[in-house]
Design a protein around this motif. Sequence first.
Motif, PDB file in Angstrom:
ATOM      1  N   LEU A  14       0.798  -1.156   0.049  1.00  0.00           N
ATOM      2  CA  LEU A  14       0.017  -0.061  -0.066  1.00  0.00           C
ATOM      3  C   LEU A  14       0.862   1.164  -0.110  1.00  0.00           C
ATOM      4  N   ALA A  15       1.800   1.231   0.577  1.00  0.00           N
ATOM      5  CA  ALA A  15       2.714   2.304   0.850  1.00  0.00           C
ATOM      6  C   ALA A  15       3.496   2.643  -0.780  1.00  0.00           C
ATOM      7  N   ARG A  16       3.557   1.516  -1.506  1.00  0.00           N
ATOM      8  CA  ARG A  16       4.308   1.821  -2.830  1.00  0.00           C
ATOM      9  C   ARG A  16       3.242   2.387  -3.504  1.00  0.00           C
ATOM     10  N   ALA A  17       1.989   1.770  -3.264  1.00  0.00           N
ATOM     11  CA  ALA A  17       0.856   2.729  -4.327  1.00  0.00           C
ATOM     12  C   ALA A  17       0.634   3.934  -3.947  1.00  0.00           C
ATOM     13  N   VAL A  18       0.598   4.302  -2.627  1.00  0.00           N
ATOM     14  CA  VAL A  18       0.344   5.536  -2.084  1.00  0.00           C
ATOM     15  C   VAL A  18       1.387   6.699  -2.722  1.00  0.00           C
ATOM     16  N   ALA A  19       2.833   6.093  -2.570  1.00  0.00           N
ATOM     17  CA  ALA A  19       3.867   6.832  -3.016  1.00  0.00           C
ATOM     18  C   ALA A  19       4.021   7.012  -4.350  1.00  0.00           C
ATOM     19  N   ALA A  20       3.247   6.295  -5.330  1.00  0.00           N
ATOM     20  CA  ALA A  20       2.865   6.373  -6.782  1.00  0.00           C
ATOM     21  C   ALA A  20       1.889   7.326  -7.137  1.00  0.00           C
ATOM     22  N   GLY A  21       1.317   7.921  -6.005  1.00  0.00           N
ATOM     23  CA  GLY A  21      -0.037   8.717  -6.595  1.00  0.00           C
ATOM     24  C   GLY A  21      -1.317   7.860  -6.642  1.00  0.00           C
ATOM     25  N   ASP A  22      -1.230   6.495  -6.203  1.00  0.00           N
ATOM     26  CA  ASP A  22      -2.506   5.648  -6.493  1.00  0.00           C
ATOM     27  C   ASP A  22      -3.037   5.301  -5.058  1.00  0.00           C
TER      28      ASP A  22
ATOM     29  N   ASP B  74      -3.221 -12.301  -8.009  1.00  0.00           N
ATOM     30  CA  ASP B  74      -2.579 -10.999  -7.706  1.00  0.00           C
ATOM     31  C   ASP B  74      -2.343 -10.829  -6.392  1.00  0.00           C
ATOM     32  N   PRO B  75      -1.254 -11.255  -5.934  1.00  0.00           N
ATOM     33  CA  PRO B  75      -1.120 -11.059  -4.414  1.00  0.00           C
ATOM     34  C   PRO B  75      -0.827  -9.916  -4.054  1.00  0.00           C
ATOM     35  N   THR B  76      -0.469  -8.775  -4.829  1.00  0.00           N
ATOM     36  CA  THR B  76      -0.209  -7.393  -4.389  1.00  0.00           C
ATOM     37  C   THR B  76      -1.605  -6.964  -4.039  1.00  0.00           C
ATOM     38  N   ALA B  77      -2.768  -7.257  -4.706  1.00  0.00           N
ATOM     39  CA  ALA B  77      -4.027  -6.715  -4.590  1.00  0.00           C
ATOM     40  C   ALA B  77      -4.489  -7.196  -3.407  1.00  0.00           C
TER      41      ALA B  77
END
Length: 396
Positions: A299-307, A323-326
């Motif tokens: 989640l941190a990577r997604a938020v850092a990317a603006g998502d 999709d383990p990331t989701a």
Amino acid sequence: MAGRERVRISGAAALCALFVALVGCGGQPATDTGRAEVQRLLDRRADALLERDTAAYRATGSTAGYDRLREVPLAAWSYRVTDLDPTGDATAAAELSYRLQDHDRAPVTTGRTLALARDADGGWQVTSDRPAPRSAQQLWDQGRVVAARGDHSLVLGVGRTEESLRDFAALADRAVPAVSDAWGTGWGQRVLVLVPDSLEEMAGLLGSPASSYRGIAAVTTGEVGGAADGPADRIILNPEAYGLLGPTGKQVVLTHESTHVATRAHTGPATPLWLSEGYADWAGYRDTGRAPAEAAPELARAVAAGDVPEELPADGDFGFTDDPTALSQAYESGWMACRLIAEQWGEERLGAFYRAVGAHGQRDGAVESALEKVLGTSEEAFTRAWREYLGEQLTG
């Protein structure tokens, strides 16, 4: 002649003998008579197991189950024959009910298929006892069960030593008071942990394909809104995924699963998975000192990317997919939502919110109603605060 006299029988007796395969002499179907005979056999077998009477158990047939169950603390064990196929090597269908001492307040019931054979005296003996079609395995179906007891736990495993299982019991014994400190003491404050020998055997206990649990460290079985007088929840570990975790990760997992045990009675059909899983993660991470970006990396990577997610995760987002990331982001999003409530409204309010949602009569409006009554906010305002909280906590 003497020989002829020995075989002379009355007409009624001859008629009974002619139809003995179909109907008993008293008019009772032979299948009913056979079923009653098998039921008596299984009653003797169950009594022998509970009394740990090796000779009496051996007299009823195979001793494989007896040996595998030797260390399992049974409080009750019984069969109810539901069907009997007497042809050839006979097969009986039965419902097994059993309770584990100090854990199950009501029996666990499961379907079994028993193979039978006639002994030298013409009586029945059990030659095998296995799960019925579409019934999950029990731990002893997979081998000899070894037990380890803790102050707050019972750990049962296959393919392991008692010494190794004591390590799991130690983790469980730390998890239980941690959960009680977060949730309260109004639950059994004991956990039952099953440690199979492989991912495939974990899946066998759950009656599902192994692919459903690959990468999942543990699951907890139990009925939503389960009564306090029902069978105990089972925490079932995936030894492959769990074994890859470090000491803190292992503790977090067992505390998470123990939280599900504690909250079960207050988890209803209205409880969304973001709340039930998020609360369990919140309790698991509560005393670890882990920073949000460390505990929620995807989640941190997604938020850092603006998502930044627009909405809290739906139940479908927690499904086991390719999709383990989701899936990770869904769990992490729920955890962050519960962490927000604990920080902004307090831990006591978080527990009250959880209980209020679970007590709601229907899914629609449950979260919104609890947000208003317990936290004094709206669903729209809470979602907005949660999104802002993600940005604050997961970036910088």
